[in-house]
Write a protein that holds these residues in place. Structure first.
Motif, PDB file in Angstrom:
ATOM      1  N   HIS A  40       0.860  -1.189   0.000  1.00 22.33           N
ATOM      2  CA  HIS A  40       0.000   0.000   0.000  1.00 22.33           C
ATOM      3  C   HIS A  40       0.897   1.240   0.000  1.00 22.33           C
ATOM      4  O   HIS A  40       1.156   1.839   1.041  1.00 22.33           O
ATOM      5  CB  HIS A  40      -0.912   0.016   1.225  1.00 22.33           C
ATOM      6  CG  HIS A  40      -1.924  -1.071   1.237  1.00 22.33           C
ATOM      7  ND1 HIS A  40      -2.968  -1.121   0.350  1.00 22.33           N
ATOM      8  CD2 HIS A  40      -2.033  -2.175   2.016  1.00 22.33           C
ATOM      9  CE1 HIS A  40      -3.691  -2.200   0.591  1.00 22.33           C
ATOM     10  NE2 HIS A  40      -3.148  -2.851   1.598  1.00 22.33           N
ATOM     11  N   SER A  41       1.355   1.631  -1.172  1.00 19.12           N
ATOM     12  CA  SER A  41       2.364   2.684  -1.251  1.00 19.12           C
ATOM     13  C   SER A  41       1.854   4.044  -0.782  1.00 19.12           C
ATOM     14  O   SER A  41       2.598   4.791  -0.146  1.00 19.12           O
ATOM     15  CB  SER A  41       2.943   2.772  -2.656  1.00 19.12           C
ATOM     16  OG  SER A  41       1.933   3.013  -3.594  1.00 19.12           O
ATOM     17  N   ILE A  42       0.606   4.389  -1.076  1.00 14.14           N
ATOM     18  CA  ILE A  42       0.082   5.685  -0.631  1.00 14.14           C
ATOM     19  C   ILE A  42       0.009   5.727   0.889  1.00 14.14           C
ATOM     20  O   ILE A  42       0.458   6.688   1.521  1.00 14.14           O
ATOM     21  CB  ILE A  42      -1.283   5.983  -1.271  1.00 14.14           C
ATOM     22  CG1 ILE A  42      -1.095   6.237  -2.762  1.00 14.14           C
ATOM     23  CG2 ILE A  42      -1.952   7.180  -0.596  1.00 14.14           C
ATOM     24  CD1 ILE A  42      -2.387   6.422  -3.533  1.00 14.14           C
ATOM     25  N   PHE A  43      -0.532   4.686   1.485  1.00 22.59           N
ATOM     26  CA  PHE A  43      -0.605   4.633   2.938  1.00 22.59           C
ATOM     27  C   PHE A  43       0.797   4.598   3.537  1.00 22.59           C
ATOM     28  O   PHE A  43       1.067   5.214   4.562  1.00 22.59           O
ATOM     29  CB  PHE A  43      -1.428   3.425   3.386  1.00 22.59           C
ATOM     30  CG  PHE A  43      -1.662   3.366   4.864  1.00 22.59           C
ATOM     31  CD1 PHE A  43      -2.396   4.350   5.505  1.00 22.59           C
ATOM     32  CD2 PHE A  43      -1.135   2.346   5.626  1.00 22.59           C
ATOM     33  CE1 PHE A  43      -2.607   4.319   6.868  1.00 22.59           C
ATOM     34  CE2 PHE A  43      -1.339   2.289   6.995  1.00 22.59           C
ATOM     35  CZ  PHE A  43      -2.080   3.280   7.611  1.00 22.59           C
ATOM     36  N   LEU A  44       1.712   3.897   2.895  1.00 26.94           N
ATOM     37  CA  LEU A  44       3.093   3.808   3.346  1.00 26.94           C
ATOM     38  C   LEU A  44       3.733   5.193   3.425  1.00 26.94           C
ATOM     39  O   LEU A  44       4.374   5.540   4.416  1.00 26.94           O
ATOM     40  CB  LEU A  44       3.881   2.909   2.385  1.00 26.94           C
ATOM     41  CG  LEU A  44       5.335   2.644   2.681  1.00 26.94           C
ATOM     42  CD1 LEU A  44       5.493   1.849   3.967  1.00 26.94           C
ATOM     43  CD2 LEU A  44       5.954   1.885   1.522  1.00 26.94           C
ATOM     44  N   ILE A  85      11.575   6.932   2.042  1.00 23.07           N
ATOM     45  CA  ILE A  85      11.180   5.834   1.171  1.00 23.07           C
ATOM     46  C   ILE A  85      11.228   6.349  -0.258  1.00 23.07           C
ATOM     47  O   ILE A  85      10.904   7.511  -0.521  1.00 23.07           O
ATOM     48  CB  ILE A  85       9.791   5.258   1.520  1.00 23.07           C
ATOM     49  CG1 ILE A  85       8.714   6.317   1.474  1.00 23.07           C
ATOM     50  CG2 ILE A  85       9.797   4.591   2.870  1.00 23.07           C
ATOM     51  CD1 ILE A  85       7.328   5.758   1.573  1.00 23.07           C
ATOM     52  N   PRO A  86      11.651   5.510  -1.182  1.00 23.93           N
ATOM     53  CA  PRO A  86      11.850   5.972  -2.563  1.00 23.93           C
ATOM     54  C   PRO A  86      10.583   6.486  -3.246  1.00 23.93           C
ATOM     55  O   PRO A  86      10.641   7.411  -4.045  1.00 23.93           O
ATOM     56  CB  PRO A  86      12.370   4.734  -3.287  1.00 23.93           C
ATOM     57  CG  PRO A  86      12.675   3.721  -2.261  1.00 23.93           C
ATOM     58  CD  PRO A  86      12.025   4.130  -0.988  1.00 23.93           C
ATOM     59  N   GLU A  87       9.438   5.924  -2.911  1.00 20.09           N
ATOM     60  CA  GLU A  87       8.194   6.281  -3.591  1.00 20.09           C
ATOM     61  C   GLU A  87       7.655   7.656  -3.183  1.00 20.09           C
ATOM     62  O   GLU A  87       6.815   8.226  -3.866  1.00 20.09           O
ATOM     63  CB  GLU A  87       7.090   5.252  -3.291  1.00 20.09           C
ATOM     64  CG  GLU A  87       7.420   3.855  -3.691  1.00 20.09           C
ATOM     65  CD  GLU A  87       8.026   3.040  -2.557  1.00 20.09           C
ATOM     66  OE1 GLU A  87       8.492   3.629  -1.557  1.00 20.09           O
ATOM     67  OE2 GLU A  87       8.063   1.808  -2.689  1.00 20.09           O
ATOM     68  N   LEU A 144       5.117  10.168  -5.350  1.00 27.95           N
ATOM     69  CA  LEU A 144       3.703  10.229  -4.958  1.00 27.95           C
ATOM     70  C   LEU A 144       3.280  11.628  -4.518  1.00 27.95           C
ATOM     71  O   LEU A 144       2.172  12.055  -4.794  1.00 27.95           O
ATOM     72  CB  LEU A 144       3.406   9.211  -3.855  1.00 27.95           C
ATOM     73  CG  LEU A 144       3.223   7.787  -4.340  1.00 27.95           C
ATOM     74  CD1 LEU A 144       3.154   6.824  -3.168  1.00 27.95           C
ATOM     75  CD2 LEU A 144       1.971   7.658  -5.188  1.00 27.95           C
ATOM     76  N   VAL A 145       4.160  12.333  -3.831  1.00 32.54           N
ATOM     77  CA  VAL A 145       3.844  13.711  -3.428  1.00 32.54           C
ATOM     78  C   VAL A 145       3.627  14.573  -4.671  1.00 32.54           C
ATOM     79  O   VAL A 145       2.733  15.414  -4.708  1.00 32.54           O
ATOM     80  CB  VAL A 145       4.940  14.300  -2.512  1.00 32.54           C
ATOM     81  CG1 VAL A 145       4.773  15.795  -2.337  1.00 32.54           C
ATOM     82  CG2 VAL A 145       4.917  13.615  -1.152  1.00 32.54           C
ATOM     83  N   ALA A 146       4.440  14.337  -5.696  1.00 33.99           N
ATOM     84  CA  ALA A 146       4.336  15.126  -6.929  1.00 33.99           C
ATOM     85  C   ALA A 146       3.137  14.736  -7.783  1.00 33.99           C
ATOM     86  O   ALA A 146       2.605  15.569  -8.521  1.00 33.99           O
ATOM     87  CB  ALA A 146       5.616  14.972  -7.745  1.00 33.99           C
ATOM     88  N   SER A 147       2.653  13.499  -7.658  1.00 30.31           N
ATOM     89  CA  SER A 147       1.619  13.035  -8.589  1.00 30.31           C
ATOM     90  C   SER A 147       0.245  12.802  -7.969  1.00 30.31           C
ATOM     91  O   SER A 147      -0.728  12.620  -8.694  1.00 30.31           O
ATOM     92  CB  SER A 147       2.073  11.739  -9.263  1.00 30.31           C
ATOM     93  OG  SER A 147       2.191  10.699  -8.303  1.00 30.31           O
TER      94      SER A 147
END
Length: 108
Positions: free
Chosen positions: A31-35, A57-59, A63-66
Motif C-alpha cells: 500500500h504505497s500511498i498509505f506507506l 522511502i523511494p516512492e 507520490l507527493v508530486a503526482s
C-alpha cells in the motif's frame, strides 16, 4: 486531525512503535500511498522525540508530486511540525499549499 495527538511525553515513544508496525503492514501489503503517509507522521514523531534518525522511502517524492491526497497530507504534516517548532513562516506557507491542493484530493 487525529494524527496531531502526539504532542509530548511518553506517548511519543508509543506512537513511534505503533507507526513502525503500521509501516511494516503497509509495506507487506504493498500500500504505497498509505506507506508514504505513515512515514510522514513517523518522521514528525521522531523529530518531536529529538531523534536524528532519517526516515525516507523511494516512492515518497514521486507520490507527493503526482497524487493530490498525498500532497495534502504532506503539506499538513509540514505545517504541523513547522508550527510545533515555531517556524511560523514555513507553517503559513504549508497551510497555503494545503488549501491549494485540498479541493482536488480524494479525502476531504
Amino acid at each position: 486531525k487525529n494524527l496531531c495527538v502526539h504532542v509530548a511525553g511518553v506517548k511519543l515513544q508509543t506512537m513511534r512503535e505503533e507507526y513502525e508496525k503500521f509501516f511494516r503492514l503497509a509495506k507487506e501489503n504493498n500500500h504505497s500511498i498509505f506507506l508514504v503517509q505513515v512515514k510522514q507522521v513517523q518522521r514528525d514523531v521522531l523529530r518531536l522525540i529529538g531523534s536524528d534518525e532519517e526516515v525516507t522511502i523511494p516512492e515518497e517524492e514521486k507520490l507527493v508530486a503526482s497524487n493530490n491526497s498525498v500532497l495534502k497530507t504532506f503539506c499538513f504534516r509540514k505545517a504541523y511540525i513547522s508550527f510545533m517548532f515555531r517556524s511560523y513562516d514555513d507553517a503559513k506557507e504549508y497551510v497555503s499549499k494545503f488549501y491549494e491542493c485540498r479541493e482536488n484530493a480524494w479525502a476531504n
